[in-house]
Design a protein around this motif. Structure first.
Motif, PDB file in Angstrom:
ATOM      1  N   GLY A 116       0.809  -1.207   0.000  1.00  0.00           N
ATOM      2  CA  GLY A 116       0.000   0.000   0.000  1.00  0.00           C
ATOM      3  C   GLY A 116       0.847   1.263   0.000  1.00  0.00           C
ATOM      4  N   PHE A 117       0.207   2.344  -0.412  1.00  0.00           N
ATOM      5  CA  PHE A 117       0.915   3.616  -0.557  1.00  0.00           C
ATOM      6  C   PHE A 117       1.430   4.150   0.776  1.00  0.00           C
ATOM      7  CE2 PHE A 117       0.844   8.284  -0.515  1.00  0.00           C
ATOM      8  CZ  PHE A 117       1.813   8.520  -1.477  1.00  0.00           C
ATOM      9  N   ASP A 118       0.596   4.096   1.822  1.00  0.00           N
ATOM     10  CA  ASP A 118       0.995   4.668   3.115  1.00  0.00           C
ATOM     11  C   ASP A 118       2.246   3.990   3.672  1.00  0.00           C
ATOM     12  OD1 ASP A 118      -1.023   6.542   3.090  1.00  0.00           O
ATOM     13  OD2 ASP A 118      -2.450   5.215   4.096  1.00  0.00           O
ATOM     14  N   THR A 119       2.351   2.676   3.524  1.00  0.00           N
ATOM     15  CA  THR A 119       3.530   1.955   4.011  1.00  0.00           C
ATOM     16  C   THR A 119       4.761   2.336   3.202  1.00  0.00           C
ATOM     17  OG1 THR A 119       2.126   0.117   4.695  1.00  0.00           O
ATOM     18  CG2 THR A 119       4.482  -0.334   4.475  1.00  0.00           C
ATOM     19  N   LEU A 120       4.623   2.394   1.891  1.00  0.00           N
ATOM     20  CA  LEU A 120       5.756   2.795   1.042  1.00  0.00           C
ATOM     21  C   LEU A 120       6.207   4.210   1.372  1.00  0.00           C
ATOM     22  CD1 LEU A 120       4.693   1.376  -2.439  1.00  0.00           C
ATOM     23  CD2 LEU A 120       6.482   0.519  -0.934  1.00  0.00           C
ATOM     24  N   TRP A 121       5.247   5.094   1.590  1.00  0.00           N
ATOM     25  CA  TRP A 121       5.565   6.489   1.904  1.00  0.00           C
ATOM     26  C   TRP A 121       6.308   6.562   3.241  1.00  0.00           C
ATOM     27  CZ3 TRP A 121       1.266  10.810   2.344  1.00  0.00           C
ATOM     28  CH2 TRP A 121       1.875  12.065   2.408  1.00  0.00           C
ATOM     29  N   LYS A 122       5.821   5.806   4.224  1.00  0.00           N
ATOM     30  CA  LYS A 122       6.471   5.784   5.546  1.00  0.00           C
ATOM     31  C   LYS A 122       7.906   5.281   5.430  1.00  0.00           C
ATOM     32  CE  LYS A 122       5.926   3.849  10.181  1.00  0.00           C
ATOM     33  NZ  LYS A 122       6.568   2.602  10.481  1.00  0.00           N
ATOM     34  N   HIS A 123       8.109   4.206   4.675  1.00  0.00           N
ATOM     35  CA  HIS A 123       9.458   3.671   4.489  1.00  0.00           C
ATOM     36  C   HIS A 123      10.368   4.671   3.777  1.00  0.00           C
ATOM     37  CE1 HIS A 123       7.913  -0.755   4.759  1.00  0.00           C
ATOM     38  NE2 HIS A 123       7.957  -0.161   5.942  1.00  0.00           N
ATOM     39  N   ALA A 124       9.819   5.395   2.823  1.00  0.00           N
ATOM     40  CA  ALA A 124      10.620   6.373   2.092  1.00  0.00           C
ATOM     41  C   ALA A 124      11.000   7.552   2.977  1.00  0.00           C
ATOM     42  CB  ALA A 124       9.863   6.860   0.860  1.00  0.00           C
ATOM     43  N   VAL A 125      10.080   7.983   3.837  1.00  0.00           N
ATOM     44  CA  VAL A 125      10.354   9.120   4.723  1.00  0.00           C
ATOM     45  C   VAL A 125      11.328   8.727   5.830  1.00  0.00           C
ATOM     46  CG1 VAL A 125       9.319  10.689   6.410  1.00  0.00           C
ATOM     47  CG2 VAL A 125       8.200  10.320   4.219  1.00  0.00           C
ATOM     48  N   GLU A 126      11.117   7.562   6.437  1.00  0.00           N
ATOM     49  CA  GLU A 126      11.933   7.143   7.579  1.00  0.00           C
ATOM     50  C   GLU A 126      13.179   6.364   7.164  1.00  0.00           C
ATOM     51  OE1 GLU A 126       9.248   4.928  10.020  1.00  0.00           O
ATOM     52  OE2 GLU A 126       8.025   6.688  10.490  1.00  0.00           O
ATOM     53  N   GLY A 127      13.167   5.786   5.971  1.00  0.00           N
ATOM     54  CA  GLY A 127      14.264   4.937   5.528  1.00  0.00           C
ATOM     55  C   GLY A 127      13.997   3.491   5.901  1.00  0.00           C
ATOM     56  N   ILE A 128      14.537   2.580   5.119  1.00  0.00           N
ATOM     57  CA  ILE A 128      14.372   1.151   5.386  1.00  0.00           C
ATOM     58  C   ILE A 128      15.559   0.421   4.778  1.00  0.00           C
ATOM     59  CG2 ILE A 128      12.927   0.809   3.341  1.00  0.00           C
ATOM     60  CD1 ILE A 128      11.423  -1.354   4.956  1.00  0.00           C
ATOM     61  N   ARG A 129      16.097  -0.535   5.512  1.00  0.00           N
ATOM     62  CA  ARG A 129      17.286  -1.293   5.113  1.00  0.00           C
ATOM     63  C   ARG A 129      18.383  -0.354   4.599  1.00  0.00           C
ATOM     64  NH1 ARG A 129      12.989  -4.640   4.234  1.00  0.00           N
ATOM     65  NH2 ARG A 129      12.547  -4.128   2.087  1.00  0.00           N
ATOM     66  N   ALA A 130      18.837  -0.510   3.355  1.00  0.00           N
ATOM     67  CA  ALA A 130      19.954   0.300   2.836  1.00  0.00           C
ATOM     68  C   ALA A 130      19.510   1.688   2.376  1.00  0.00           C
ATOM     69  CB  ALA A 130      20.628  -0.429   1.678  1.00  0.00           C
ATOM     70  N   MET A 131      18.195   1.927   2.294  1.00  0.00           N
ATOM     71  CA  MET A 131      17.717   3.224   1.819  1.00  0.00           C
ATOM     72  C   MET A 131      17.689   4.231   2.964  1.00  0.00           C
ATOM     73  SD  MET A 131      14.240   4.233  -0.184  1.00  0.00           S
ATOM     74  CE  MET A 131      13.213   4.889   1.092  1.00  0.00           C
ATOM     75  N   PRO A 132      18.376   5.360   2.795  1.00  0.00           N
ATOM     76  CA  PRO A 132      18.350   6.376   3.850  1.00  0.00           C
ATOM     77  C   PRO A 132      17.010   7.110   3.862  1.00  0.00           C
ATOM     78  CG  PRO A 132      19.607   7.160   1.987  1.00  0.00           C
ATOM     79  CD  PRO A 132      19.236   5.734   1.681  1.00  0.00           C
ATOM     80  N   ALA A 133      16.743   7.769   4.971  1.00  0.00           N
ATOM     81  CA  ALA A 133      15.517   8.550   5.097  1.00  0.00           C
ATOM     82  C   ALA A 133      15.487   9.616   4.012  1.00  0.00           C
ATOM     83  CB  ALA A 133      15.454   9.196   6.477  1.00  0.00           C
ATOM     84  N   LYS A 134      14.336   9.769   3.393  1.00  0.00           N
ATOM     85  CA  LYS A 134      14.097  10.762   2.336  1.00  0.00           C
ATOM     86  C   LYS A 134      15.115  10.641   1.201  1.00  0.00           C
ATOM     87  CE  LYS A 134      11.783  14.020   5.358  1.00  0.00           C
ATOM     88  NZ  LYS A 134      11.655  15.395   5.794  1.00  0.00           N
ATOM     89  N   GLY A 135      15.555   9.420   0.950  1.00  0.00           N
ATOM     90  CA  GLY A 135      16.486   9.187  -0.155  1.00  0.00           C
ATOM     91  C   GLY A 135      17.827   9.870   0.051  1.00  0.00           C
ATOM     92  N   GLY A 136      18.139  10.233   1.282  1.00  0.00           N
ATOM     93  CA  GLY A 136      19.410  10.897   1.565  1.00  0.00           C
ATOM     94  C   GLY A 136      19.366  12.399   1.442  1.00  0.00           C
TER      95      GLY A 136
END
Length: 186
Positions: A116-136
């Motif tokens: 879902g969109f909300d989960t993807l958005w949360k992961h993008a804002v907070e970061g997940i695994r190797a991805m930094p918060a807000k894409g760095g």
């Protein structure tokens, strides 16, 4: 002693010798004339060339960079999802670096889209695994990150609506009545 012809000249007749001497003077002079012609006409543009047009000259002379002064009190202009993707996300999602799903690859995005969109958005804002918060890029607004998530997900087959910024608080009306509140869209 042997009768060898080791010291024999390559010219058998006087005519061959004269031709060789004349050629040794004429050929270099001819080459010099051709080089002088090439050098003297080298700075002229070729037929159909636009190297010397006013636009081409202005392009070559324009400054490399510029300084812009931003009003710190001006409202922030939010970027589109494509602008955020190009500036912050494409480095990893364009090539699939560090396990990032490649842009537009439906097979890699499928399991993520099902969250879902909300989960993807949360992961993008907070970061997940190797991805930094807000894409760095910590300067990005959460809405801009959400727009980038919607842009990338929609290119992989989703149908997410890009978030809109929350409406600013309305100022009280001149007659003292409060303005109606506008709900924030997410």
């Amino acid at each position: 002693m042997s009768d060898s012809n080791e010291h024999e000249l390559p010219f058998k007749t006087p005519k061959q010798l004269i031709v060789a001497i004349v050629a040794s003077f004429v050929v270099p002079v001819f080459i010099i004339i051709l080089l002088a012609n090439y050098v003297s006409t080298g700075n002229k543009p070729a037929a159909g060339s636009n190297a010397m047009t006013d636009e081409a000259i202005a392009e070559r002379l324009k400054p490399v960079g510029s300084v812009e002064f931003l009003d710190a009190n001006a409202p922030k202009v939010l970027k589109t999802g494509q602008e955020v993707y190009t500036g912050a996300c494409a480095a990893c999602h364009g090539a699939g670096a560090a396990g990032a799903p490649k842009f537009g690859d439906k097979g890699q995005w499928g399991p993520r889209l099902s969250q879902g969109f909300d989960t993807l958005w949360k992961h993008a804002v907070e970061g997940i695994r190797a991805m930094p918060a807000k894409g760095g890029n910590p300067d990005l607004d959460d809405v801009e990150v959400g727009r980038a998530v919607a842009y990338m997900a929609n290119e992989a087959g989703a149908n997410f609506k890009a978030p809109e910024p929350a409406a600013p608080a309305a100022a009280p009306a001149a007659d003292g009545a409060a303005a109606p509140a506008v709900p924030a869209a997410k």
